[in-house]
Design a protein around this motif. Structure first.
Motif, PDB file in Angstrom:
ATOM      1  N   PHE A  93     -30.201  76.135  -6.013  1.00  0.00           N
ATOM      2  CA  PHE A  93     -29.763  76.212  -4.611  1.00  0.00           C
ATOM      3  C   PHE A  93     -28.511  77.066  -4.443  1.00  0.00           C
ATOM      4  O   PHE A  93     -27.749  76.890  -3.496  1.00  0.00           O
ATOM      5  N   HIS A  97     -29.950  79.235   1.939  1.00  0.00           N
ATOM      6  CA  HIS A  97     -31.227  78.646   2.338  1.00  0.00           C
ATOM      7  C   HIS A  97     -30.994  77.631   3.442  1.00  0.00           C
ATOM      8  O   HIS A  97     -29.849  77.330   3.792  1.00  0.00           O
ATOM      9  N   HIS A  99     -33.093  73.894   5.271  1.00  0.00           N
ATOM     10  CA  HIS A  99     -34.165  72.909   5.130  1.00  0.00           C
ATOM     11  C   HIS A  99     -34.661  72.527   6.517  1.00  0.00           C
ATOM     12  O   HIS A  99     -33.976  72.742   7.510  1.00  0.00           O
ATOM     13  N   GLU A 103     -29.811  67.703   5.384  1.00  0.00           N
ATOM     14  CA  GLU A 103     -29.487  67.464   3.973  1.00  0.00           C
ATOM     15  C   GLU A 103     -28.255  66.572   3.952  1.00  0.00           C
ATOM     16  O   GLU A 103     -27.151  67.014   4.269  1.00  0.00           O
ATOM     17  N   HIS A 141     -27.026  77.444   4.206  1.00  0.00           N
ATOM     18  CA  HIS A 141     -26.004  76.957   3.268  1.00  0.00           C
ATOM     19  C   HIS A 141     -26.436  77.227   1.838  1.00  0.00           C
ATOM     20  O   HIS A 141     -27.581  77.650   1.594  1.00  0.00           O
TER      21      HIS A 141
HETATM   22 FE   FE2 Z   1     -29.778  72.736   0.583  1.00  0.00          FE
END
Ligand code: FE2
Length: 184
Positions: A93, A97, A99, A103, A141
């Motif tokens: 990570f 990226h 999600h 998170e 992030h």
């Molecule tokens: Fe992440």
């Protein structure tokens, strides 16, 4: 100690803000929709505690945040500096990226570096023991556990695959500091 630095996304060498004050960190992050809290265990968590013991120690806060944000499950991840897969785990990570669900991580022990890229600014958050961070879905992030990772964290999930990373292809993460816990 928890620390927030804020940068202009184009100026990785010149932080605009730098604080280790928990209230100031929470205030700055709240302004961009990011949750930052410090929790206290209801009972001591011994080294080598089981997943169930860790979860039991923070049950009230876990139940509260799960109800607020719609989480269905939690687990406990534990990574030690001698983990044979540490390089692979760290690399996963390190690039920008997002999600499709929030998170949310609570650091039971150890530390890690979350860096968020929001509207032309970069927010670098060193999370340590007792810190909870909640990054909203869609916020770009990256996360660095450092070259010798050491942390135990509670992870919160809505869907079994909700944590999958969608990578932006940006190289911005490579322009900002990587996590070197000893030098901070
Ligand atoms: Fe992440």
């Amino acid at each position: 100690m928890s620390r927030l630095r804020i940068f202009d996304a184009a100026a990785p060498d010149a932080p605009l803000f730098d604080s280790r004050d928990g209230d100031a960190i929470a205030r700055e992050l709240q302004a961009i929709g990011v949750t930052f809290e410090r929790w206290q265990a209801a009972q001591p968590v011994a080294a080598g505690a089981s997943q169930d013991e860790v979860i039991a120690a923070y049950k009230a806060d876990i139940d509260r945040i799960s109800a607020e944000r719609g989480f269905k499950s939690v687990d406990v991840i534990s990574i030690a500096p001698d983990n044979p897969k540490r390089e692979e785990l760290r690399a996963k990570f390190l690039d920008e990226h997002f999600h499709k669900e929030d998170e949310v991580r609570f650091f039971v022990d150890g530390s890690g570096l979350f860096t968020l890229h929001v509207e032309g600014k970069v927010y670098e958050i060193e999370c340590v023991k007792d810190d909870l961070i909640g990054v909203p879905d869609g916020v770009t992030h990256w996360f660095d556990m450092g070259p010798e990772p050491r942390f135990v964290a509670i992870r919160f999930f809505e869907q079994p695959d909700g944590w999958i990373g969608h990578f932006t292809g940006s190289d911005i993460a490579q322009k900002f500091p990587r996590y070197e816990p000893g030098s901070r």
